[in-house]
Scaffold this motif. Structure first.
Motif, PDB file in Angstrom:
ATOM      1  N   GLY A  70      -0.341  12.703 -12.165  1.00 59.22           N
ATOM      2  CA  GLY A  70       1.060  12.877 -12.282  1.00 59.22           C
ATOM      3  C   GLY A  70       1.976  11.557 -12.149  1.00 59.22           C
ATOM      4  N   VAL A  71       1.408  10.587 -12.648  1.00 61.37           N
ATOM      5  CA  VAL A  71       1.880   9.212 -12.635  1.00 61.37           C
ATOM      6  C   VAL A  71       2.438   8.711 -13.884  1.00 61.37           C
ATOM      7  N   TYR A  77      -5.173  10.461  -1.544  1.00 57.58           N
ATOM      8  CA  TYR A  77      -6.719  10.868  -1.272  1.00 57.58           C
ATOM      9  C   TYR A  77      -7.243   9.955  -0.101  1.00 57.58           C
ATOM     10  N   GLY A  78      -6.427   9.312   0.687  1.00 56.56           N
ATOM     11  CA  GLY A  78      -7.128   8.675   1.830  1.00 56.56           C
ATOM     12  C   GLY A  78      -8.325   7.581   1.601  1.00 56.56           C
ATOM     13  N   ALA A 102       0.819  -1.303   0.129  1.00 58.41           N
ATOM     14  CA  ALA A 102      -0.014   0.047  -0.002  1.00 58.41           C
ATOM     15  C   ALA A 102       0.786   1.276  -0.027  1.00 58.41           C
ATOM     16  N   ASP A 103       1.915   1.091   0.506  1.00 61.98           N
ATOM     17  CA  ASP A 103       2.974   2.376   0.538  1.00 61.98           C
ATOM     18  C   ASP A 103       3.602   2.458  -0.904  1.00 61.98           C
ATOM     19  N   THR A 106      -1.661   2.824  -5.539  1.00 60.01           N
ATOM     20  CA  THR A 106      -1.077   3.368  -4.444  1.00 60.01           C
ATOM     21  C   THR A 106      -1.472   4.962  -4.354  1.00 60.01           C
ATOM     22  N   GLY A 107      -1.347   5.360  -5.468  1.00 62.91           N
ATOM     23  CA  GLY A 107      -1.556   6.945  -5.519  1.00 62.91           C
ATOM     24  C   GLY A 107      -3.009   7.227  -4.944  1.00 62.91           C
TER      25      GLY A 107
END
Length: 461
Positions: free
Chosen positions: A154-155, A181-182, A45-46, A175-176
């Motif tokens: 921006g990916v 965005y939580g 997830a990170d 992941t982004g």
């Protein structure tokens, strides 16, 4: 096989500690058919990389691979490739204990369901996430094709037509989306055990890097999508973004669409819609180059659309071309706003960039800021950019309410005194007061009324 998990903003179950496995496939058909390439990329997830696999898949002896124009795979490359049964073991080993992710989860899941079902393998329901649906919930874009969503967030997209390039992009998207965005899960994902198979066989394909994309690759990001059901428009947009079209290639694409159940009328209308949208974008940008005009006519001819004719720029002056730097939600939403407004969104700094926007995550010593100033670009903060770019009207100047209170009170008191004097004059005149005295008091009363009105009148904006 895959269940799309409902997502929430803050308040649900976080993704921390989970792994995601991003999956992408290439197939013989648009809505049904066989898988001819499978790729999966596992990430934490990170964003930490945990492993990947990619392989060609032989759908069976002599089975056509579908249009090579779309996925770049020929029948010859499939000869000697492993069957889906041979690749299923390594694929499930990589996916075990993770949440599956695909951009269009419903479509990808349906193809995998058919392949696994044909093998007679019983599978538990796996938790899944659609990056397309997740992106729809956080940003407004003209379309939600993978390249458009990646650009807005921006990916960096991985070049090429392979399933591995798509899976790598999806892994970065998920992941982004969760990290920036939580996003959270409405309920904790259940990660079932998966069946184990003997070691299989993989055959990755070699893929040459594509040529530098032209103006159409940028233009198709601004073409409104046809909705969840218009996969053919998305397919066409992806093809013209990568290369030119020839008439025989279009015929193959039309046959591809026909096999998916699309009528000739729908296919023809989609061709016309794509050409019209490309023409409007080329003209709106204010400068029409010979290459743009030539390429648009070539695409229109190949798609069987009436000649595009002579393009006429409609914008006055130098058109805006915006580069947005930053990794915050504000930067993402501005990139999405630029695309939604139909303005070219640059991927890198070139002499054609007219505005460079930076957010708080961009350091002050970022070299591109200095270089952009040297090239004559306007440097903007992300907070003021929507107004500076003309997307929003400038805010109304603040009204100094606190400073006006004394004037307002004083004006109303003075007007009250004026009214009182006028009342006294009227009463005194009826009581027989001399005319000269009445006029004297009336002058003072009128003066007080006018002075009070002047003080209490709102200041012009």
């Amino acid at each position: 096989m895959i269940e799309s998990l409902p997502l929430l903003g803050a308040g649900g179950y976080p993704a921390a500690g989970l792994d995601f496995t991003a999956v992408d496939i290439r197939t013989t058909g648009l809505r049904s058919g066989r898988v001819v390439e499978l790729a999966a990329v596992r990430v934490s997830a990170d964003g930490s990389f945990a492993g990947e696999l990619t392989t060609l898949v032989d759908p069976g002896p002599g089975v056509p691979p579908g249009p090579a124009l779309v996925h770049g795979i020929t029948r010859g490359e499939l000869d000697g490739a492993p069957s889906f049964g041979e690749v299923l073991g390594p694929f499930l080993d990589l996916c075990a204990g993770s949440v599956l992710v695909a951009h269009d989860l419903a479509s990808t899941g349906a193809f995998l369901d058919r392949e696994i079902g044909a093998l007679g393998v019983r599978m538990p329901v796996l938790p899944g996430v659609s990056t397309q649906a997740a992106a729809r919930s956080v940003v407004r874009l003209p379309n939600y094709r993978p390249a458009t969503v990646a650009h807005a967030l921006g990916v960096p997209t991985w070049p090429g037509q392979s399933a591995l390039s798509g899976a790598r992009t999806v892994a970065q998207l998920v992941t982004g989306l969760f990290g920036r965005y939580g996003l959270t899960f409405a309920s904790p994902p259940v990660l079932p055990g998966l069946p184990r198979f003997a070691d299989g066989r993989l055959l990755p394909r070699a893929e040459a890097l594509p040529a530098e994309p032209g103006w159409m690759a940028e233009a198709v990001e601004r073409i409104p999508g046809g909705g969840a059901g218009d996969a053919y428009l998305d397919l066409l947009a992806g093809v013209v973004a990568d290369q030119h079209l020839a008439h025989d290639e279009v015929a193959a694409l039309a046959a591809f669409a026909s096999e998916a159940g699309l009528s000739e009328g729908h296919v023809r209308a989609t061709h016309e819609r794509l050409v019209t949208a490309l023409r409007e974008i080329a003209e709106r940008d204010g400068v029409v180059t010979a290459a743009e005009s030539r390429e648009l006519r070539q695409v229109a001819t190949a798609l069987g659309v009436a000649d595009a004719g002579e393009l006429r720029p409609t914008a006055a002056g130098k058109p805006a071309r915006v580069l947005v730097l930053g990794t915050t939600v504000a930067a993402d939403r501005l990139r999405a706003r630029v695309l939604a407004e139909g303005v070219p969104l640059a991927k890198k700094l070139t002499a054609s960039v007219t505005h460079l926007v930076a957010d708080a995550s961009v350091p002050a010593d970022e070299p591109r800021l200095v270089r952009a100033a040297e090239l004559g670009a306007v440097l903007l903060d992300v907070g003021v950019a929507p107004v500076a770019l003309g997307f929003e009207p400038p805010p109304a100047p603040p009204v100094a309410t606190a400073a006006r209170i004394p004037k307002l009170v004083g004006g109303r008191v003075l007007m009250g005194i004026g009214l009182l004097l006028m009342f006294i004059v009227v009463v005194a005149m009826f009581a027989g007061t001399p005319l000269a005295a009445g006029i004297f008091l009336a002058v003072f009363g009128v003066g007080a009324l006018l002075g009070g009105w002047w003080l209490a009148e709102p200041a012009p904006r």
